[in-house]
Scaffold this active site. Structure first.
Site, mmCIF file in Angstrom:
data_model
loop_
_atom_site.group_PDB
_atom_site.id
_atom_site.type_symbol
_atom_site.label_atom_id
_atom_site.label_comp_id
_atom_site.label_asym_id
_atom_site.label_seq_id
_atom_site.Cartn_x
_atom_site.Cartn_y
_atom_site.Cartn_z
ATOM 1 N N HIS A 1 -11.055 6.284 1.723
ATOM 2 C CA HIS A 1 -10.768 4.997 1.055
ATOM 3 C C HIS A 1 -12.050 4.201 0.869
ATOM 4 O O HIS A 1 -12.982 4.300 1.660
ATOM 5 C CB HIS A 1 -9.756 4.189 1.870
ATOM 6 C CG HIS A 1 -10.246 3.756 3.223
ATOM 7 N ND1 HIS A 1 -10.831 2.527 3.449
ATOM 8 C CD2 HIS A 1 -10.235 4.387 4.429
ATOM 9 C CE1 HIS A 1 -11.148 2.417 4.735
ATOM 10 N NE2 HIS A 1 -10.799 3.526 5.346
ATOM 11 N N ASP B 1 -11.943 0.699 0.301
ATOM 12 C CA ASP B 1 -11.810 -0.700 0.704
ATOM 13 C C ASP B 1 -12.343 -0.860 2.128
ATOM 14 O O ASP B 1 -12.456 0.108 2.882
ATOM 15 C CB ASP B 1 -10.358 -1.159 0.627
ATOM 16 C CG ASP B 1 -9.446 -0.391 1.573
ATOM 17 O OD1 ASP B 1 -9.457 0.855 1.500
ATOM 18 O OD2 ASP B 1 -8.733 -1.009 2.382
ATOM 19 N N ASP C 1 -16.920 3.089 7.772
ATOM 20 C CA ASP C 1 -15.485 3.053 7.519
ATOM 21 C C ASP C 1 -15.215 2.455 6.140
ATOM 22 O O ASP C 1 -15.046 1.255 6.018
ATOM 23 C CB ASP C 1 -14.809 2.230 8.615
ATOM 24 C CG ASP C 1 -13.299 2.234 8.528
ATOM 25 O OD1 ASP C 1 -12.749 3.066 7.781
ATOM 26 O OD2 ASP C 1 -12.668 1.406 9.208
ATOM 27 N N GLU D 1 -6.356 0.976 2.385
ATOM 28 C CA GLU D 1 -6.092 1.574 3.687
ATOM 29 C C GLU D 1 -6.102 0.541 4.799
ATOM 30 O O GLU D 1 -5.304 0.617 5.753
ATOM 31 C CB GLU D 1 -7.134 2.675 3.973
ATOM 32 C CG GLU D 1 -6.840 3.527 5.206
ATOM 33 C CD GLU D 1 -7.452 2.984 6.488
ATOM 34 O OE1 GLU D 1 -7.167 3.537 7.566
ATOM 35 O OE2 GLU D 1 -8.223 2.002 6.417
ATOM 36 N N GLU D 2 -7.002 -0.434 4.702
ATOM 37 C CA GLU D 2 -7.150 -1.417 5.774
ATOM 38 C C GLU D 2 -5.946 -2.351 5.892
ATOM 39 O O GLU D 2 -5.819 -3.070 6.887
ATOM 40 C CB GLU D 2 -8.424 -2.247 5.568
ATOM 41 C CG GLU D 2 -9.724 -1.436 5.556
ATOM 42 C CD GLU D 2 -10.049 -0.807 6.908
ATOM 43 O OE1 GLU D 2 -9.277 -1.020 7.872
ATOM 44 O OE2 GLU D 2 -11.063 -0.100 7.018
ATOM 45 N N ASP E 1 -8.620 13.610 6.269
ATOM 46 C CA ASP E 1 -8.956 12.204 6.110
ATOM 47 C C ASP E 1 -9.996 11.840 7.165
ATOM 48 O O ASP E 1 -10.416 12.669 7.968
ATOM 49 C CB ASP E 1 -7.685 11.357 6.280
ATOM 50 C CG ASP E 1 -7.840 9.913 5.807
ATOM 51 O OD1 ASP E 1 -8.892 9.576 5.227
ATOM 52 O OD2 ASP E 1 -6.911 9.121 6.027
#
Length: 435
Positions: A70, A72, A105, A139-140, A166
């Protein structure tokens, strides 16, 4: 190879900023810096911002593999910007490190996967099976608009994966007591996340004439009972798998203990329950996070409530959690509601899929012990359970416990060496997984 500062400069702070500042910047960046992948695989959008690339393999009759991540990130907490050694969204490369929010991340995975595909395309590599690259944008905050929507689309099209990989566990130094080598942990499941709300209502009154048991006191007593009792620890499933994989690398004493686990299991569990990180491996955890009651210092509140975050072990249901809470607090006047998600399914560690990921990691990090584990936090991977035989969670970087604290924190950064190794890992995964 692309310049490392593109990890930051061409990705925006989070879903809302992406919406308003223009997702096209990401597409243009991919087209300019990584032209072979979009040209070969094309690009599809889901809910405007999630991306899917399909790299067609030689035999499309075989089940494909899926690589997901991801772009974001969590925001930088207002007022903490000055605590950063480099600007949070600068992407500065200083003394061999790339600085900025999301470098760990999870922008390193987005770029790592596409850069790996770019390098393989340059070499003329052709996968035996189809490969999908699936990038979420929320995702967050749960992944419902990104990963879940992608998984729903795959299900509608009848596409199922051999495995989906992932982010998740990493290669961590000094992770397991008694093991000198770094341990790379591949998440084969992730704990569920539930919220329990405890609420009591009743007459308030003046604080000069309190009852022996007030609303605040009763909720506080319930919390105290839950923290004192806790869920029972049980070394099983992914937690047990982790220690079985690393046991051969332990010192002689620890190796003997785990070789005779059927005798020493109560002692092992007691040791593991002594530390929060290891306790979370073997039990559902209880974390009171919000307490609400009262508005005036001399008035007894008519209502008191508390929120508890629980991380559920595989096999523990939401109903199990509610029953445990009600039985433990022993107060019928306290209303208990539980909502959330149960743990994901547990993926195989005996399959070729897990071994392909394990081998890819070993090919890059030859000194590390690569083992399965139970992931505590949430990821987009759980959304793909419905369309994948196995889902795995692994971030291919070697870091310390201090680095882990920088995820979602101040001075998040990743070394250039780790960035390069991430690309190497994804190259190996594509070679191993697409055979």
């Amino acid at each position: 190879m692309i310049r490392s500062n593109h990890l930051q400069n061409n990705f925006l702070p989070g879903p809302q900023q992406i919406r308003f500042q223009g997702i096209r910047k990401i597409y243009f960046f991919f087209a300019k810096e990584l032209p072979r992948c979009p040209r070969t695989a094309g690009a599809g959008k889901v809910n405007d911002y999630a991306l899917i690339y399909k790299w067609k393999g030689i035999d499309s009759g075989k089940k494909p593999i899926g690589l997901t991540s991801h772009y974001d990130v969590v925001p930088v907490l207002s007022g903490t910007e000055g605590n950063w050694e480099q600007q949070p969204f600068s992407g500065a490369v200083v003394e061999g490190k790339i600085w900025g929010r999301g470098t760990l991340d999870d922008k390193i995975s987005v770029i790592g996967m596409l850069e790996a595909a770019e390098q393989l395309l340059k070499q003329g590599f052709k996968p035996e099976r189809d490969m999908y690259f699936m990038f979420g944008f929320d995702e967050e905050i749960g992944g419902n608009e990104g990963a879940l929507a992608i998984a729903d689309l795959m299900q509608e099209r009848g596409i199922t994966f051999e495995f989906v990989l992932d982010e998740g566990g990493a290669i961590v130094e000094e992770m397991v007591p008694g093991v000198d080598k770094p341990v790379g942990v591949v998440g084969i499941s992730e704990k569920g996340s539930a919220t329990a709300e405890l609420t009591i209502e009743g007459s308030g009154g003046h604080s000069s004439q309190p009852k022996n048991r007030t609303n605040i006191g009763r909720i506080a007593s319930a919390i105290a009972k839950l923290e004192e009792t806790q869920f029972k620890g049980d070394l099983k499933g992914p937690g047990e798998d982790l220690f079985e994989f690393v046991a051969p690398e332990m010192n002689l004493g620890m190796k003997y203990v785990f070789a005779n686990k059927f005798i020493f299991e109560p002692i092992i569990e007691k040791i593991l329950l002594g530390q929060p990180a290891s306790a979370a491996l073997i039990r559902t955890t209880i974390a009171p996070t919000i307490f609400q009651a009262g508005e005036q210092y001399n008035a007894l509140p008519e209502k008191a409530s508390a929120l508890i975050n629980l991380r559920l072990m595989p096999g523990d249901s939401l109903d199990d959690v509610k029953s445990f809470i009600k039985k433990t607090i022993e107060d019928d006047e306290i209303n208990v509601t539980v909502s959330g998600n149960e743990a994901s399914s547990v993926s195989s560690i005996d399959s070729w899929q897990f071994k392909a990921i394990q081998q890819a990691a070993r090919n890059v990090y030859s000194e590390a012990v690569i083992a399965p584990y139970l992931m505590f936090a949430g990821s987009d991977a759980r959304h793909y359970d419905k369309v994948s035989e196995n889902t795995y969670r692994f971030l291919p970087v070697q870091i310390t416990s201090e680095d882990l604290n920088r995820m979602h924190g101040t001075n998040e950064r990743v070394s250039v060496d780790n960035y390069v190794n991430a690309i190497k890992f994804y190259i190996e995964v594509m070679k191993e997984g697409a055979k």
